[in-house]
Design a protein around this motif. Structure first.
Motif, PDB file in Angstrom:
ATOM      1  N   ARG A  32      86.684  10.069 -13.899  1.00 46.65           N
ATOM      2  CA  ARG A  32      85.841  10.005 -15.104  1.00 46.65           C
ATOM      3  C   ARG A  32      84.977   9.012 -15.317  1.00 46.65           C
ATOM      4  NH1 ARG A  32      88.566  11.831 -20.800  1.00 46.65           N
ATOM      5  NH2 ARG A  32      86.887  11.373 -22.228  1.00 46.65           N
ATOM      6  N   THR A  33      83.667   9.366 -15.252  1.00 43.71           N
ATOM      7  CA  THR A  33      82.590   8.267 -15.721  1.00 43.71           C
ATOM      8  C   THR A  33      83.071   7.456 -16.901  1.00 43.71           C
ATOM      9  OG1 THR A  33      81.246   9.618 -14.602  1.00 43.71           O
ATOM     10  CG2 THR A  33      80.365   7.890 -16.075  1.00 43.71           C
ATOM     11  N   ARG A  34      82.917   6.199 -16.663  1.00 42.56           N
ATOM     12  CA  ARG A  34      83.093   5.253 -17.650  1.00 42.56           C
ATOM     13  C   ARG A  34      81.876   4.363 -18.067  1.00 42.56           C
ATOM     14  NH1 ARG A  34      87.356   7.095 -20.716  1.00 42.56           N
ATOM     15  NH2 ARG A  34      89.192   7.483 -19.634  1.00 42.56           N
ATOM     16  N   ARG A  35      81.003   4.226 -17.252  1.00 44.18           N
ATOM     17  CA  ARG A  35      79.832   3.524 -17.606  1.00 44.18           C
ATOM     18  C   ARG A  35      78.791   4.114 -16.487  1.00 44.18           C
ATOM     19  NH1 ARG A  35      80.278  -2.871 -16.048  1.00 44.18           N
ATOM     20  NH2 ARG A  35      82.134  -2.338 -17.608  1.00 44.18           N
ATOM     21  N   ALA A  36      77.333   4.162 -17.390  1.00 41.37           N
ATOM     22  CA  ALA A  36      76.266   4.528 -16.513  1.00 41.37           C
ATOM     23  C   ALA A  36      75.398   3.534 -17.058  1.00 41.37           C
ATOM     24  CB  ALA A  36      76.044   6.093 -17.064  1.00 41.37           C
ATOM     25  N   LEU A  37      74.850   2.947 -15.899  1.00 40.18           N
ATOM     26  CA  LEU A  37      73.905   1.713 -16.087  1.00 40.18           C
ATOM     27  C   LEU A  37      72.359   2.249 -16.400  1.00 40.18           C
ATOM     28  CD1 LEU A  37      74.764  -0.813 -13.375  1.00 40.18           C
ATOM     29  CD2 LEU A  37      75.992  -0.405 -15.525  1.00 40.18           C
ATOM     30  N   PRO A  38      71.666   1.899 -17.676  1.00 40.15           N
ATOM     31  CA  PRO A  38      70.515   2.251 -17.735  1.00 40.15           C
ATOM     32  C   PRO A  38      69.455   1.667 -16.533  1.00 40.15           C
ATOM     33  CG  PRO A  38      71.007   0.260 -18.987  1.00 40.15           C
ATOM     34  CD  PRO A  38      72.008   0.569 -18.212  1.00 40.15           C
ATOM     35  N   PRO A  39      68.437   2.576 -16.367  1.00 39.64           N
ATOM     36  CA  PRO A  39      67.524   2.011 -15.181  1.00 39.64           C
ATOM     37  C   PRO A  39      67.080   0.623 -15.479  1.00 39.64           C
ATOM     38  CG  PRO A  39      66.717   4.091 -16.058  1.00 39.64           C
ATOM     39  CD  PRO A  39      67.886   3.667 -17.235  1.00 39.64           C
ATOM     40  N   ALA A  40      67.053  -0.172 -14.584  1.00 40.02           N
ATOM     41  CA  ALA A  40      66.961  -1.629 -14.692  1.00 40.02           C
ATOM     42  C   ALA A  40      65.541  -2.006 -14.933  1.00 40.02           C
ATOM     43  CB  ALA A  40      67.618  -2.236 -13.339  1.00 40.02           C
ATOM     44  N   HIS A  41      64.561  -1.024 -14.568  1.00 38.94           N
ATOM     45  CA  HIS A  41      63.281  -1.641 -14.569  1.00 38.94           C
ATOM     46  C   HIS A  41      62.647  -0.133 -14.982  1.00 38.94           C
ATOM     47  CE1 HIS A  41      59.340  -3.245 -14.029  1.00 38.94           C
ATOM     48  NE2 HIS A  41      59.765  -4.221 -13.693  1.00 38.94           N
ATOM     49  N   PRO A  42      61.458  -0.232 -15.833  1.00 40.59           N
ATOM     50  CA  PRO A  42      60.862   1.174 -16.000  1.00 40.59           C
ATOM     51  C   PRO A  42      60.340   1.775 -14.828  1.00 40.59           C
ATOM     52  CG  PRO A  42      60.099  -0.789 -17.597  1.00 40.59           C
ATOM     53  CD  PRO A  42      60.996  -1.249 -16.651  1.00 40.59           C
ATOM     54  N   ARG A  43      59.852   0.924 -13.720  1.00 43.61           N
ATOM     55  CA  ARG A  43      59.361   1.492 -12.393  1.00 43.61           C
ATOM     56  C   ARG A  43      60.377   2.397 -11.715  1.00 43.61           C
ATOM     57  NH1 ARG A  43      57.447  -3.835 -12.116  1.00 43.61           N
ATOM     58  NH2 ARG A  43      55.461  -4.239 -12.683  1.00 43.61           N
ATOM     59  N   LEU A  44      61.647   2.184 -12.166  1.00 43.78           N
ATOM     60  CA  LEU A  44      62.813   3.016 -11.505  1.00 43.78           C
ATOM     61  C   LEU A  44      62.885   4.339 -12.346  1.00 43.78           C
ATOM     62  CD1 LEU A  44      65.178   0.184 -10.292  1.00 43.78           C
ATOM     63  CD2 LEU A  44      63.214   1.141  -9.035  1.00 43.78           C
ATOM     64  N   ARG A  45      62.366   4.649 -13.355  1.00 43.93           N
ATOM     65  CA  ARG A  45      62.228   5.866 -13.807  1.00 43.93           C
ATOM     66  C   ARG A  45      61.604   6.797 -13.418  1.00 43.93           C
ATOM     67  NH1 ARG A  45      64.726   5.055 -19.106  1.00 43.93           N
ATOM     68  NH2 ARG A  45      63.621   7.032 -19.919  1.00 43.93           N
ATOM     69  N   MET A  46      62.072   8.200 -13.289  1.00 41.53           N
ATOM     70  CA  MET A  46      61.174   9.123 -12.948  1.00 41.53           C
ATOM     71  C   MET A  46      60.091   9.588 -13.628  1.00 41.53           C
ATOM     72  SD  MET A  46      62.240  10.588 -10.100  1.00 41.53           S
ATOM     73  CE  MET A  46      63.763  10.664  -9.010  1.00 41.53           C
ATOM     74  N   SER A  47      58.834  10.024 -13.273  1.00 41.66           N
ATOM     75  CA  SER A  47      57.374  10.029 -13.910  1.00 41.66           C
ATOM     76  C   SER A  47      57.124  11.561 -13.546  1.00 41.66           C
ATOM     77  CB  SER A  47      56.927   9.062 -13.948  1.00 41.66           C
ATOM     78  OG  SER A  47      55.766   9.268 -14.550  1.00 41.66           O
ATOM     79  N   ARG A  48      56.502  12.244 -14.537  1.00 46.42           N
ATOM     80  CA  ARG A  48      55.681  13.362 -14.317  1.00 46.42           C
ATOM     81  C   ARG A  48      54.421  13.155 -13.595  1.00 46.42           C
ATOM     82  NH1 ARG A  48      54.772  16.656 -19.728  1.00 46.42           N
ATOM     83  NH2 ARG A  48      56.817  15.519 -19.804  1.00 46.42           N
ATOM     84  N   HIS A  49      54.094  11.860 -13.573  1.00 46.70           N
ATOM     85  CA  HIS A  49      52.960  11.529 -12.834  1.00 46.70           C
ATOM     86  C   HIS A  49      53.356  10.753 -11.472  1.00 46.70           C
ATOM     87  CE1 HIS A  49      51.063  11.820 -16.830  1.00 46.70           C
ATOM     88  NE2 HIS A  49      51.803  11.136 -17.438  1.00 46.70           N
ATOM     89  N   GLU A  50      52.412  10.540 -10.672  1.00 45.99           N
ATOM     90  CA  GLU A  50      52.339   9.794  -9.331  1.00 45.99           C
ATOM     91  C   GLU A  50      52.723   8.119  -9.508  1.00 45.99           C
ATOM     92  OE1 GLU A  50      50.080  11.320  -6.320  1.00 45.99           O
ATOM     93  OE2 GLU A  50      50.984  13.183  -6.341  1.00 45.99           O
TER      94      GLU A  50
END
Length: 372
Positions: free
Chosen positions: A160-178
């Motif tokens: 059972r998941t207890r912790r989900a770390l947020p993306p550490a940096h905006p650059r590591l977030r998926m984007s609809r752009h390239e």
């Protein structure tokens, strides 16, 4: 540490293992192939197909191994296995799956199909929690895009998941752009370092960091260091090799990437990095390198990484082993790496596992290597 650039080919890497004048203070110990074993295709355990094994870790208290499947809850719910794997100086003496744990969300429900893509797994012996990564998802089309960010999660021993770390940096977030991560080239590797940090390795470059690897060139991939809450501490540029050969046919697939990262407990701050490539018509090649993140520049504020592997922003690396050069007869899609037991003669062992992609044309393979 001797620089080993991404401009080298696999043949050059093999030669460097034997000939490079690495200083004794930083020389990687010679490697010896101990052996390998295969889990038969179609093997099932408690109603689930044992395959897609993309991450491995060893519990130092019991000697048991954890093996995570990259099944996106399509053939069975997302899960990890426990197993007994006999490793000694005579090789790999069998693989016995002993347990199954279903990964669950915070509410306790198994993950729905295609909501996670498990890749790496590490056991925190201090807490008993199981840390794992999901690569996320990026599907861009005419309709509503699907954007799920790559993430590190921590689960109790029951999954059972207890912790989900947020993306550490905006650059590591998926984007609809390239910009940001490419689909299926994100958190393939992860380790819990001895200083309490969480270290993740992208499999391939971000869009803005240049093209994917090919036989013509390597690529810089980002290794990110955070605390246990996901707060960014540093980020480093690691030079992944070019693909090892030209594909057959000429327009076929040929790509290399980082699939696992593992701290050397005898040299904190230094990590082994596993690179695996696939060349259509040729097959897989697998190499392990050593890199010192403590000595590498912090590139967390660098928007676009340089493609030149000799650039001052790119981390150094030195070769540790090449599975083909060690004499492994068949090299498959190796994606996971962990420290195994110490041998009676004092040498350490590395244990690696391959992801068969649930395909009858590939194998689930466990390989053991001794380091002096």
């Amino acid at each position: 540490m001797k620089r080993y650039t991404a401009a080298a080919t696999a043949a050059t890497a093999a030669a460097a293992l034997a000939l490079s004048p690495v200083s004794p203070a930083h020389a990687s110990p010679p490697a010896e192939l101990l052996g390998s074993a295969v889990v038969d295709h179609g093997t099932r355990f408690q109603g689930t197909p044992v395959g897609g094994l993309s991450g491995i870790d060893r519990d130092p208290r019991t000697g048991d191994y954890l093996l995570i499947s990259d099944d996106r809850s399509e053939q069975a719910p997302a899960r990890f296995y426990t197993a007994r794997i006999g490793v000694d100086a005579d090789g790999v003496r069998g693989i016995a799956v002993t347990g199954l744990t279903t990964l669950r969300d915070r509410s306790g429900r198994p993950y729905a199909p295609q909501t996670v893509d498990p890749e790496s797994v590490r056991l925190d012996p201090a807490t008993g929690q199981v840390w794992w990564t999901t690569e996320g998802d990026r599907r861009i089309g005419d309709g509503r895009p699907v954007l799920r960010h790559p993430q590190v999660r921590a689960a109790d021993a029951d999954g059972r998941t207890r912790r989900a770390l947020p993306p550490a940096h905006p650059r590591l977030r998926m984007s609809r752009h390239e910009t940001g991560p490419r689909a299926n080239l994100t958190f393939e590797g992860m380790d819990l370092a001895s200083d309490g940090t969480v270290v993740t390795a992208m499999e391939g470059p971000l869009y803005q960091d240049g093209p994917r690897t090919s036989p013509d060139h390597g690529a810089p991939v980002r290794i990110t260091v955070t605390d246990r809450r996901g707060r960014l501490l540093s980020q480093h540029a690691y030079p992944a090799d070019p693909a090892a050969a030209e594909p057959d046919p000429a327009d076929g697939h040929a790509e290399n990437g980082v699939t696992s990262i593992l701290e050397d407990p005898e040299s904190p701050g230094e990590f082994l990095v596993l690179e695996r490539d696939y060349v259509q018509g040729v097959g897989n090649s697998v190499r392990v390198y050593r890199t010192d993140l403590d000595a590498a520049p912090d590139v967390s504020r660098v928007w676009r990484l340089p493609g030149d592997p000799d650039h001052r922003l790119i981390a150094d690396k030195e070769p540790v082993l090449d599975l083909s050069a060690l004499g492994l007869e068949h090299v498959d899609n190796v994606e996971g790496m962990t420290w195994g037991p110490r041998l009676d003669d004092g040498r350490r062992t590395l244990v690696l596992v391959s992801d068969d992609n649930f395909s009858s044309g590939q194998v689930t393979q466990v390989v053991a290597v001794a380091l002096g």
